[in-house]
Design a protein around this motif. Structure first.
Motif, mmCIF file in Angstrom:
data_model
loop_
_atom_site.group_PDB
_atom_site.id
_atom_site.type_symbol
_atom_site.label_atom_id
_atom_site.label_comp_id
_atom_site.label_asym_id
_atom_site.label_seq_id
_atom_site.Cartn_x
_atom_site.Cartn_y
_atom_site.Cartn_z
ATOM 1 N N LYS A 104 0.762 -1.321 0.152
ATOM 2 C CA LYS A 104 -0.024 0.032 -0.024
ATOM 3 C C LYS A 104 1.068 1.350 -0.103
ATOM 4 O O LYS A 104 0.882 2.063 -0.743
ATOM 5 N N THR A 105 1.655 1.415 0.728
ATOM 6 C CA THR A 105 2.888 2.517 1.008
ATOM 7 C C THR A 105 3.525 2.668 -0.323
ATOM 8 O O THR A 105 3.943 3.700 -0.723
ATOM 9 N N THR A 106 3.916 1.678 -0.785
ATOM 10 C CA THR A 106 4.573 1.447 -2.167
ATOM 11 C C THR A 106 3.913 2.173 -3.073
ATOM 12 O O THR A 106 4.167 2.945 -3.949
ATOM 13 N N LEU A 141 7.134 7.842 3.636
ATOM 14 C CA LEU A 141 7.285 7.200 4.572
ATOM 15 C C LEU A 141 6.041 6.561 5.051
ATOM 16 O O LEU A 141 4.825 7.327 4.748
ATOM 17 N N SER A 142 5.796 5.283 5.784
ATOM 18 C CA SER A 142 4.605 4.967 6.168
ATOM 19 C C SER A 142 4.180 5.977 7.385
ATOM 20 O O SER A 142 4.906 6.220 8.415
ATOM 21 N N PRO A 143 2.977 6.453 7.446
ATOM 22 C CA PRO A 143 2.707 7.247 8.351
ATOM 23 C C PRO A 143 1.919 6.541 9.520
ATOM 24 O O PRO A 143 1.374 7.198 10.482
ATOM 25 N N VAL A 152 -2.854 8.687 4.750
ATOM 26 C CA VAL A 152 -3.554 8.648 6.107
ATOM 27 C C VAL A 152 -3.119 7.245 6.380
ATOM 28 O O VAL A 152 -3.471 6.235 5.399
ATOM 29 N N ASP A 153 -2.886 6.674 7.359
ATOM 30 C CA ASP A 153 -2.746 5.314 8.130
ATOM 31 C C ASP A 153 -3.728 4.999 8.945
ATOM 32 O O ASP A 153 -3.340 5.336 10.021
ATOM 33 N N ALA A 154 -4.785 4.485 8.507
ATOM 34 C CA ALA A 154 -6.044 4.145 9.462
ATOM 35 C C ALA A 154 -5.750 2.980 10.288
ATOM 36 O O ALA A 154 -6.658 2.593 11.055
ATOM 37 N N VAL A 192 -6.109 6.904 1.936
ATOM 38 C CA VAL A 192 -6.163 6.060 3.218
ATOM 39 C C VAL A 192 -5.813 4.747 3.350
ATOM 40 O O VAL A 192 -6.449 3.784 2.462
ATOM 41 N N GLU A 193 -4.507 4.187 3.898
ATOM 42 C CA GLU A 193 -4.472 2.785 3.955
ATOM 43 C C GLU A 193 -5.068 2.279 5.000
ATOM 44 O O GLU A 193 -5.299 2.987 6.261
ATOM 45 N N TRP A 194 -5.860 1.051 4.929
ATOM 46 C CA TRP A 194 -6.614 0.400 5.951
ATOM 47 C C TRP A 194 -7.696 1.156 6.134
ATOM 48 O O TRP A 194 -8.298 1.047 7.222
HETATM 49 MG MG LIG Z 1 1.967 1.170 4.865
#
Ligand SMILES: [Mg+2]
Ligand SMILES: Nc1ncnc2c1ncn2[C@@H]1O[C@H](COP(=O)(O)OP(=O)(O)OP(=O)(O)O)[C@@H](O)[C@H]1O
Length: 151
Positions: free
Chosen positions: A39-41, A57-59, A77-79, A104-106
């Motif tokens: 996802k971050t990639t 970067l991964s948040p 966003v990383d939920a 938004v991840e997750w």
């Molecule tokens: Mg990630």
């Protein structure tokens, strides 16, 4: 690009760049996929495609990061740690989502209140641990995508 096989992290970034070309201010993307799915990639590619220069970067520990130097601001966003439905106020974003692209991840099932329209990207990892191959599906929700050619 509704259903595709992505063989490497580099290809995942390239997909992000292609998606970025379709995005405009006010858009919401929701990314699903297990830990390490990519996802971050994908967001790294989206940021590059929007012209943002900072390293993505991964948040995870800060919930969100904003990249302002692209053609439109990118809110990432990383939920993962947010257990329940996310409201805009909960995110306490120092950005106007109408003027940004928000990814938004997750966020599956958590961010529906952020926008009626969204692009849902599901990343599936294949069974073999060593394998870098991912299956990706891109699903548009809402009228926003009616005239967008997702291939
Ligand atoms: Mg990630
Ligand atoms: N085809 C691929 N697509 C994306 N990433 C890949 C691929 N093959 C290998 N990778 C590697 O898998 C890792 C994916 O990590 P990434 O942080 O993008 O996942 P994530 O889904 O954001 O995880 P998390 O849920 O922890 O946030 C990276 O190290 C990346 O280089």
């Amino acid at each position: 690009m509704r259903e595709l096989t992505v063989s490497t992290a580099e290809e995942m970034r390239a997909l992000g760049e292609r998606l970025a070309a379709l995005l405009r201010a006010g858009d919401l993307m929701v990314l699903t996929g297990e830990l390490g799915a990519g996802k971050t990639t994908l967001v790294q590619g989206i940021a590059a495609g929007l012209g943002a220069t900072g390293p993505v970067l991964s948040p995870t520990f800060v919930i969100s990061r904003i990249y302002r130097d692209g053609r439109v601001p990118l809110v990432h966003v990383d939920a993962y740690r947010l257990g329940s439905r996310v409201e805009v106020d909960d995110l306490d974003l120092d950005a106007d989502l109408d003027e940004s692209v928000t990814v938004v991840e997750w966020g599956d099932g958590l961010v529906d209140a952020l926008a009626d329209d969204r692009l849902v990207v599901e990343i599936h990892r294949s069974a073999e641990d060593e394998d870098e191959e991912r299956r990706v599906s891109v699903s548009p929700v809402g009228r926003r995508w009616d005239d967008v050619d997702l291939g």
